[in-house]
Design a protein around this motif. Structure first.
Motif, PDB file in Angstrom:
ATOM      1  N   GLY A  95       0.797  -1.217   0.000  1.00 47.77           N
ATOM      2  CA  GLY A  95       0.000   0.000   0.000  1.00 47.77           C
ATOM      3  C   GLY A  95       0.826   1.261   0.000  1.00 47.77           C
ATOM      4  N   LEU A  96       2.067   1.167  -0.528  1.00 51.95           N
ATOM      5  CA  LEU A  96       2.972   2.312  -0.479  1.00 51.95           C
ATOM      6  C   LEU A  96       2.828   3.252  -1.665  1.00 51.95           C
ATOM      7  N   GLY A  97       2.077   2.856  -2.693  1.00 51.01           N
ATOM      8  CA  GLY A  97       1.917   3.747  -3.829  1.00 51.01           C
ATOM      9  C   GLY A  97       1.419   3.020  -5.061  1.00 51.01           C
ATOM     10  N   ILE A  98       1.562   3.696  -6.201  1.00 52.06           N
ATOM     11  CA  ILE A  98       1.108   3.185  -7.495  1.00 52.06           C
ATOM     12  C   ILE A  98       2.331   2.683  -8.263  1.00 52.06           C
ATOM     13  N   ALA A  99       2.230   1.491  -8.821  1.00 49.65           N
ATOM     14  CA  ALA A  99       3.352   0.882  -9.537  1.00 49.65           C
ATOM     15  C   ALA A  99       2.902   0.429 -10.915  1.00 49.65           C
ATOM     16  N   ARG A 100       3.855   0.420 -11.836  1.00 48.58           N
ATOM     17  CA  ARG A 100       3.620  -0.150 -13.165  1.00 48.58           C
ATOM     18  C   ARG A 100       4.158  -1.579 -13.147  1.00 48.58           C
ATOM     19  N   LEU A 101       3.249  -2.549 -13.294  1.00 48.77           N
ATOM     20  CA  LEU A 101       3.604  -3.958 -13.150  1.00 48.77           C
ATOM     21  C   LEU A 101       3.197  -4.738 -14.395  1.00 48.77           C
TER      22      LEU A 101
END
Length: 305
Positions: free
Chosen positions: A235-241
């Motif tokens: 829940g630390l941020g938005i990631a591109r996965l």
């Protein structure tokens, strides 16, 4: 020279590739002194100094380069002979050293191993997992599974499938920080970026049919795709996965897509890369043939093609 063994030639080629006796010793799980004695015995059999030793490492002498050329030629012929017998027996056999990223290894290669073993029970696979690109000659890699177009025409590349990427965050993060409505909103959010591959931080979008790119500046970053996914799950941020990683987590309710209506997935080709002198070996062909058949159904089921 008739006392020189095939294994001596393999060892000398690895010394030339790695430029370090200690690196060869680590690779073979042997004492450095053993590698040094073998090299000395090779030089004695040749009646010539083959390697210059210095504090900066090892370099080949002119005689060493000549010997290396013959080593590669002879061991290549031996590989071809091994392949001929494998073809006649109808069963590819032996060790195949495969390099890939953690995402491809965990989500695509490892699930394929059981059926590969059933089809070719005499094959053995050593998996070298690193998100950085391997040097195939130096690292002794038989097959490298790489995303993106082949970088050189000195290798043989066979397409396996594609890998797409999208944006994700936990439902808890989005509830606490708000849901972005357009790409520009991301600048107000905590982003998780890649410290090893800069272009992965160029996040592409299609807005009203027009391409846009946001260069993501991370509050958190990692060179490991597995750790990037872990950071997002915390829940630390938005990631591109990679979607093949994230979509199962979405189905479990652990992640949610972000800006799904305008993210440009930009599917990237996946290739099996081999060095030109080895791509015809039956054990290598057998692995690649299997993965060509394996990857396509996985893409269809994962929905990331």
């Amino acid at each position: 020279m008739r006392d020189i063994r095939f294994e001596d030639m393999h060892l000398f080629a690895r010394v030339a590739d790695l430029g370090s006796l200690s690196a060869v010793a680590r690779e073979r799980d042997a004492p450095v002194s053993q590698v040094s004695r073998t090299l000395a015995r090779i030089e004695q059999s040749c009646g010539a100094r083959l390697v210059h030793r210095s504090t900066h490492g090892l370099t080949l002498t002119a005689e060493g380069q000549t010997f290396l050329d013959y080593c590669r030629r002879i061991t290549g012929t031996l590989d071809e002979l091994e392949g001929e017998f494998a073809q006649q027996s109808g069963q590819p056999s032996g060790w195949v050293r495969v390099a890939s990223s953690s995402v491809v290894a965990e989500h695509l290669l490892i699930p394929s191993f059981e059926s590969l073993q059933q089809q070719h029970p005499q094959l053995r696979v050593e998996l070298v997992v690193d998100d950085r690109m391997a040097d195939m000659a130096r690292d002794g890699i038989d097959i490298a599974i790489r995303t993106g177009p082949p970088l050189t025409d000195t290798v043989v590349a066979r397409p396996l499938g594609t890998l797409a990427r999208a944006l994700y965050a936990t439902p808890g993060y989005l509830q606490a920080h708000g849901v972005p409505q357009q790409p520009g909103d991301l600048r107000q959010h905590r982003l998780i970026t890649n410290s090893a591959v800069a272009f992965l931080n160029h996040w592409p979008f299609l807005v009203d049919g027009a391409p846009q790119v946001l260069v993501a500046e991370g509050h958190w970053r990692s060179g490991s795709t597995a750790i990037t996914a872990r950071l997002a799950l915390q829940g630390l941020g938005i990631a591109r996965l990679a979607t093949v990683v994230a979509d199962p987590l979405v189905r479990q309710g652990l992640l949610a897509p972000v800006l799904a209506d305008c993210v440009d997935l930009q599917p990237t080709p996946i290739h099996a890369i081999t060095l030109t002198r080895r791509h015809r070996l039956p054990k290598i062909q057998a692995c690649i043939d299997h993965w060509v058949q394996w990857f396509s159904p996985q893409e269809s089921r994962a929905g990331y093609r």
